[in-house]
Design a protein around this motif. Structure first.
Motif, PDB file in Angstrom:
ATOM      1  N   GLY A 195       0.859  -1.190   0.000  1.00 40.04           N
ATOM      2  CA  GLY A 195       0.000   0.000   0.000  1.00 40.04           C
ATOM      3  C   GLY A 195       0.889   1.231   0.000  1.00 40.04           C
ATOM      4  N   VAL A 196       0.284   2.398   0.172  1.00 39.04           N
ATOM      5  CA  VAL A 196       1.080   3.624   0.060  1.00 39.04           C
ATOM      6  C   VAL A 196       2.178   3.694   1.117  1.00 39.04           C
ATOM      7  N   MET A 197       1.929   3.113   2.299  1.00 41.32           N
ATOM      8  CA  MET A 197       2.950   3.205   3.345  1.00 41.32           C
ATOM      9  C   MET A 197       4.132   2.286   3.047  1.00 41.32           C
TER      10      MET A 197
ATOM     11  N   VAL B  46       9.549  -5.457  -1.757  1.00 48.58           N
ATOM     12  CA  VAL B  46       8.201  -5.280  -1.211  1.00 48.58           C
ATOM     13  C   VAL B  46       7.372  -6.502  -1.589  1.00 48.58           C
ATOM     14  N   PHE B  47       6.641  -7.031  -0.623  1.00 48.76           N
ATOM     15  CA  PHE B  47       5.733  -8.154  -0.886  1.00 48.76           C
ATOM     16  C   PHE B  47       4.297  -7.682  -0.659  1.00 48.76           C
ATOM     17  N   ASP B  48       3.426  -7.963  -1.601  1.00 51.16           N
ATOM     18  CA  ASP B  48       2.007  -7.698  -1.349  1.00 51.16           C
ATOM     19  C   ASP B  48       1.191  -8.917  -1.730  1.00 51.16           C
ATOM     20  N   ARG B  49       0.222  -9.206  -0.909  1.00 50.36           N
ATOM     21  CA  ARG B  49      -0.553 -10.437  -1.123  1.00 50.36           C
ATOM     22  C   ARG B  49      -1.438 -10.366  -2.349  1.00 50.36           C
ATOM     23  N   PHE B  50      -1.849  -9.168  -2.762  1.00 54.70           N
ATOM     24  CA  PHE B  50      -2.791  -9.045  -3.879  1.00 54.70           C
ATOM     25  C   PHE B  50      -2.112  -8.440  -5.104  1.00 54.70           C
ATOM     26  N   ALA B  51      -2.892  -8.401  -6.199  1.00 56.35           N
ATOM     27  CA  ALA B  51      -2.336  -7.884  -7.462  1.00 56.35           C
ATOM     28  C   ALA B  51      -2.222  -6.361  -7.425  1.00 56.35           C
TER      29      ALA B  51
ATOM     30  N   GLN C 140      -8.422  -4.262  -2.014  1.00 57.61           N
ATOM     31  CA  GLN C 140      -8.609  -4.981  -0.743  1.00 57.61           C
ATOM     32  C   GLN C 140      -8.010  -4.243   0.453  1.00 57.61           C
ATOM     33  N   GLY C 141      -7.292  -3.157   0.195  1.00 55.22           N
ATOM     34  CA  GLY C 141      -6.667  -2.424   1.302  1.00 55.22           C
ATOM     35  C   GLY C 141      -7.266  -1.034   1.433  1.00 55.22           C
ATOM     36  N   ALA C 142      -6.405  -0.066   1.717  1.00 59.40           N
ATOM     37  CA  ALA C 142      -6.886   1.295   1.982  1.00 59.40           C
ATOM     38  C   ALA C 142      -6.355   2.318   0.989  1.00 59.40           C
TER      39      ALA C 142
ATOM     40  N   ASP D 168       1.763  -2.737   6.721  1.00 62.04           N
ATOM     41  CA  ASP D 168       0.528  -3.274   6.192  1.00 62.04           C
ATOM     42  C   ASP D 168      -0.652  -2.763   6.992  1.00 62.04           C
ATOM     43  N   ALA D 169      -1.837  -3.105   6.538  1.00 63.40           N
ATOM     44  CA  ALA D 169      -3.000  -2.549   7.231  1.00 63.40           C
ATOM     45  C   ALA D 169      -3.965  -3.638   7.645  1.00 63.40           C
ATOM     46  N   ALA D 170      -5.051  -3.781   6.954  1.00 64.84           N
ATOM     47  CA  ALA D 170      -6.189  -4.508   7.504  1.00 64.84           C
ATOM     48  C   ALA D 170      -5.930  -5.984   7.784  1.00 64.84           C
TER      49      ALA D 170
ATOM     50  N   LEU E 193     -17.510  14.194  -5.223  1.00 67.73           N
ATOM     51  CA  LEU E 193     -17.062  14.507  -3.864  1.00 67.73           C
ATOM     52  C   LEU E 193     -17.421  13.343  -2.961  1.00 67.73           C
ATOM     53  N   ARG E 194     -16.521  12.997  -2.055  1.00 68.96           N
ATOM     54  CA  ARG E 194     -16.830  11.888  -1.162  1.00 68.96           C
ATOM     55  C   ARG E 194     -17.193  12.400   0.209  1.00 68.96           C
ATOM     56  N   HIS E 195     -18.177  11.780   0.784  1.00 65.82           N
ATOM     57  CA  HIS E 195     -18.574  12.108   2.145  1.00 65.82           C
ATOM     58  C   HIS E 195     -18.571  10.834   2.956  1.00 65.82           C
TER      59      HIS E 195
ATOM     60  N   GLY F 176      -2.135   1.342  11.555  1.00 65.30           N
ATOM     61  CA  GLY F 176      -3.169   2.155  12.186  1.00 65.30           C
ATOM     62  C   GLY F 176      -3.331   3.533  11.562  1.00 65.30           C
ATOM     63  N   PHE F 177      -3.220   3.608  10.239  1.00 64.67           N
ATOM     64  CA  PHE F 177      -3.251   4.929   9.597  1.00 64.67           C
ATOM     65  C   PHE F 177      -4.672   5.434   9.355  1.00 64.67           C
ATOM     66  N   SER F 178      -5.624   4.632   9.714  1.00 70.19           N
ATOM     67  CA  SER F 178      -7.049   4.975   9.707  1.00 70.19           C
ATOM     68  C   SER F 178      -7.452   5.733   8.432  1.00 70.19           C
ATOM     69  N   GLY F 179      -8.383   6.642   8.568  1.00 70.98           N
ATOM     70  CA  GLY F 179      -8.928   7.304   7.378  1.00 70.98           C
ATOM     71  C   GLY F 179      -8.221   8.594   7.024  1.00 70.98           C
TER      72      GLY F 179
HETATM   73  C1  LIG Z   1     -11.973   5.287   1.287  1.00 71.86           C
HETATM   74  C2  LIG Z   1     -10.814   5.883   2.017  1.00 71.86           C
HETATM   75  C3  LIG Z   1     -10.666   7.240   2.005  1.00 71.86           C
HETATM   76  C4  LIG Z   1      -9.562   7.805   2.650  1.00 71.86           C
HETATM   77  N1  LIG Z   1      -9.402   9.141   2.578  1.00 71.86           N
HETATM   78  C5  LIG Z   1      -8.255   9.695   2.998  1.00 71.86           C
HETATM   79  C6  LIG Z   1      -8.014  11.067   2.768  1.00 71.86           C
HETATM   80  O1  LIG Z   1      -8.841  11.774   2.217  1.00 71.86           O
HETATM   81  N2  LIG Z   1      -6.825  11.579   3.157  1.00 71.86           N
HETATM   82  C7  LIG Z   1      -5.864  10.822   3.757  1.00 71.86           C
HETATM   83  O2  LIG Z   1      -4.790  11.347   4.072  1.00 71.86           O
HETATM   84  N3  LIG Z   1      -6.085   9.491   4.010  1.00 71.86           N
HETATM   85  C8  LIG Z   1      -7.254   8.933   3.632  1.00 71.86           C
HETATM   86  N4  LIG Z   1      -7.489   7.611   3.835  1.00 71.86           N
HETATM   87  C9  LIG Z   1      -6.516   6.820   4.584  1.00 71.86           C
HETATM   88  C10 LIG Z   1      -5.391   6.324   3.731  1.00 71.86           C
HETATM   89  O3  LIG Z   1      -5.822   5.981   2.440  1.00 71.86           O
HETATM   90  C11 LIG Z   1      -4.788   5.141   4.481  1.00 71.86           C
HETATM   91  O4  LIG Z   1      -4.386   5.586   5.768  1.00 71.86           O
HETATM   92  C12 LIG Z   1      -3.589   4.573   3.745  1.00 71.86           C
HETATM   93  O5  LIG Z   1      -3.926   4.249   2.420  1.00 71.86           O
HETATM   94  C13 LIG Z   1      -3.066   3.344   4.483  1.00 71.86           C
HETATM   95  O6  LIG Z   1      -2.042   2.775   3.712  1.00 71.86           O
HETATM   96  P1  LIG Z   1      -1.373   1.401   4.127  1.00 71.86           P
HETATM   97  O7  LIG Z   1      -0.272   1.164   3.172  1.00 71.86           O
HETATM   98  O8  LIG Z   1      -1.060   1.436   5.583  1.00 71.86           O
HETATM   99  O9  LIG Z   1      -2.524   0.324   3.995  1.00 71.86           O
HETATM  100  P2  LIG Z   1      -3.025  -0.529   2.697  1.00 71.86           P
HETATM  101  O10 LIG Z   1      -3.206   0.337   1.516  1.00 71.86           O
HETATM  102  O11 LIG Z   1      -4.195  -1.315   3.174  1.00 71.86           O
HETATM  103  O12 LIG Z   1      -1.801  -1.463   2.409  1.00 71.86           O
HETATM  104  C14 LIG Z   1      -1.520  -2.612   3.141  1.00 71.86           C
HETATM  105  C15 LIG Z   1      -1.074  -3.665   2.156  1.00 71.86           C
HETATM  106  O13 LIG Z   1      -0.563  -4.787   2.875  1.00 71.86           O
HETATM  107  C16 LIG Z   1      -0.866  -5.930   2.117  1.00 71.86           C
HETATM  108  N5  LIG Z   1      -0.766  -7.093   2.994  1.00 71.86           N
HETATM  109  C17 LIG Z   1      -1.452  -7.310   4.121  1.00 71.86           C
HETATM  110  N6  LIG Z   1      -1.080  -8.491   4.650  1.00 71.86           N
HETATM  111  C18 LIG Z   1      -0.127  -8.995   3.849  1.00 71.86           C
HETATM  112  C19 LIG Z   1       0.634 -10.186   3.875  1.00 71.86           C
HETATM  113  N7  LIG Z   1       0.494 -11.108   4.806  1.00 71.86           N
HETATM  114  N8  LIG Z   1       1.527 -10.416   2.888  1.00 71.86           N
HETATM  115  C20 LIG Z   1       1.711  -9.498   1.913  1.00 71.86           C
HETATM  116  N9  LIG Z   1       0.978  -8.343   1.840  1.00 71.86           N
HETATM  117  C21 LIG Z   1       0.082  -8.114   2.799  1.00 71.86           C
HETATM  118  C22 LIG Z   1      -2.265  -5.644   1.616  1.00 71.86           C
HETATM  119  O14 LIG Z   1      -2.585  -6.423   0.468  1.00 71.86           O
HETATM  120  C23 LIG Z   1      -2.215  -4.162   1.313  1.00 71.86           C
HETATM  121  O15 LIG Z   1      -1.925  -3.895  -0.069  1.00 71.86           O
HETATM  122  C24 LIG Z   1      -8.615   6.996   3.297  1.00 71.86           C
HETATM  123  C25 LIG Z   1      -8.785   5.616   3.327  1.00 71.86           C
HETATM  124  C26 LIG Z   1      -9.860   5.060   2.700  1.00 71.86           C
HETATM  125  C27 LIG Z   1     -10.010   3.580   2.726  1.00 71.86           C
END
Ligand SMILES: Cc1cc2nc3c(=O)[nH]c(=O)nc-3n(C[C@H](O)[C@H](O)[C@H](O)COP(=O)(O)OP(=O)(O)OC[C@H]3O[C@@H](n4cnc5c(N)ncnc54)[C@H](O)[C@@H]3O)c2cc1C
Length: 358
Positions: free
Chosen positions: A13-15, A32-37, A42-44, A201-203, A245-247, A324-327
């Motif tokens: 994901g972005v982090m 970097v390893f990611d479980r999905f394509a 499936q993430g955030a 990773d996240a969820a 616009l998203r709400h 724990g990067f939430s929304g």
């Molecule tokens: C709809 C929505 C709107 C949002 N709006 C905003 C906003 O307006 N502004 C803002 O700043 N933030 C916003 N956020 C929050 C922000 O998008 C997230 O905080 C951020 O994307 C989290 O990134 P991440 O990499 O931690 O998580 P993810 O993108 O979920 O990445 C985690 C990755 O880990 C991979 N993974 C998990 N387990 C494994 C494993 N065992 N092996 C390999 N890979 C694995 C997953 O496939 C996933 O790709 C929003 C989030 C959502 C969902």
């Protein structure tokens, strides 16, 4: 079979990508390893845009934002356009506008307070009840373009991003200096060994105290003849703009732990019940008359939150954790990547106290 790598980053994901890019900038070749394509939902981190909202009053978030901004600037333009569209942002509602304005100005970030009347005449599609904070230095981040650019830079620097490669096991297999990372679809012989391991990773792997949270934002097109600015209303919903616009009401949605290995995938259909939809429509009718609530399209999303909503940026032994990067994490991604890279490379480095596990 076994091969070695300098740093493994679990989660693309972005982090995870930001962390790997930062490591690559410092001369390493992360994997970097990611479980999905690539591009999965499936993430955030999927989708066209995220709100780049700078209206924070806590110093540790502002520090992270300033660091993130340096990273966004360094990423430059993609397809002839910056990754941040800084067209401005207004904040209003149950928030101390004066405090945020002062904190932003202290850091050299543009901020000004408008009366409700001044704001209404500038943005006729919105209604304001009291003072409004406006910052030109905010807007939206181009989310999917950012993911593509991060991956491009990681690979250009000699790193790798392995999609559809779930990691099933992390363990210290060679004493303190090595960790084994096993692909979920591989036997014991298909381990990869790394000196350090970052986990962004996240969820699927929430930290001990975190739970998955599924919110239901909705996309709303503006009505003809009304101007609607990018808005951060802290009265209730947090609306990151995407297509339309998203709400969203960040307090709604299902909470709970997701299965550790993800045999059950999260349902794709949004879960908002009638009363939640009604509340959101009422909100839009009252505060954003320039939008058409009847045309809302519900979408679902998953993210992880800690109990106090603070990010987790810390190290346990040789494992670095970002979670724990939430929304609201996306805007901070390059700053998070730089902090996690510090933690991975410098055993004395610490994130700001509110971000530590304990
Ligand atoms: C709809 C929505 C709107 C949002 N709006 C905003 C906003 O307006 N502004 C803002 O700043 N933030 C916003 N956020 C929050 C922000 O998008 C997230 O905080 C951020 O994307 C989290 O990134 P991440 O990499 O931690 O998580 P993810 O993108 O979920 O990445 C985690 C990755 O880990 C991979 N993974 C998990 N387990 C494994 C494993 N065992 N092996 C390999 N890979 C694995 C997953 O496939 C996933 O790709 C929003 C989030 C959502 C969902």
């Amino acid at each position: 079979m076994s091969d070695s790598m300098e740093v493994a980053v679990i989660g693309g994901g972005v982090m995870g990508l930001s962390t790997a890019w930062e490591l690559a900038r410092r001369g390493l070749k992360p994997v970097v390893f990611d479980r999905f394509a690539r591009g999965h939902h499936q993430g955030a981190s999927h989708g066209a845009t995220r709100n780049f909202n700078n209206a924070y009053d806590e110093e540790h978030y502002l520090d992270l934002l300033v660091r993130a901004r340096e990273g966004w600037n360094a990423l430059g333009q993609v397809d002839g356009e910056p990754l941040l569209r800084l067209h401005g942002l207004v904040t209003h509602g149950d928030v101390d506008v004066a405090v945020i304005e002062r904190r932003l100005i202290d850091r050299g970030i543009h901020a000004e307070t408008l009366t409700a009347g001044e704001a209404s005449s500038r943005w006729s599609g919105m209604r304001f009840g009291d003072d409004v904070l406006f910052s030109r230095d905010a807007g939206v981040a181009r989310a999917s373009a950012a993911l593509g650019e991060l991956e491009r830079r990681i690979v250009a620097a000699g790193g790798e991003v392995r999609w559809e490669t779930p990691v099933a096991h992390r363990g210290d297999r060679r004493g303190r200096r090595h960790h084994a990372v096993r692909r979920a679809d591989a036997g014991r012989r298909r381990r990869r060994h790394g000196r350090r391991l970052d986990r962004a990773d996240a969820a699927r792997h929430p930290p001990a105290s975190a739970g998955g949270h599924r919110g239901v934002p909705r996309a709303l097109p503006p009505q003809r003849g009304r101007r609607v600015a990018v808005v951060q209303s802290l009265r209730r919903p947090r609306p990151p703009p995407g297509d339309g616009l998203r709400h969203a009401d960040a307090r709604r949605g299902r909470q709970g732990r997701l299965p550790p290995r993800g045999r059950r995938r999260r349902p794709r259909c949004p879960s908002a019940r009638g009363h939640a939809r009604g509340a959101l429509a009422d909100y839009v009718r009252e505060w954003m008359p320039g939008l058409d609530p009847a045309s809302a399209v519900p979408v679902s999303c998953t993210y992880t939150s800690t109990d106090d909503s603070a990010f987790v940026l810390d190290r346990r032994g040789r494992i670095v954790v970002g979670a724990g990067f939430s929304g609201h994490g996306f805007k901070f991604a390059p700053g998070v990547g730089a902090t996690l890279a510090d933690l991975a490379l410098d055993p004395t480095a610490l994130a700001a106290a509110p971000f530590r596990l304990s």
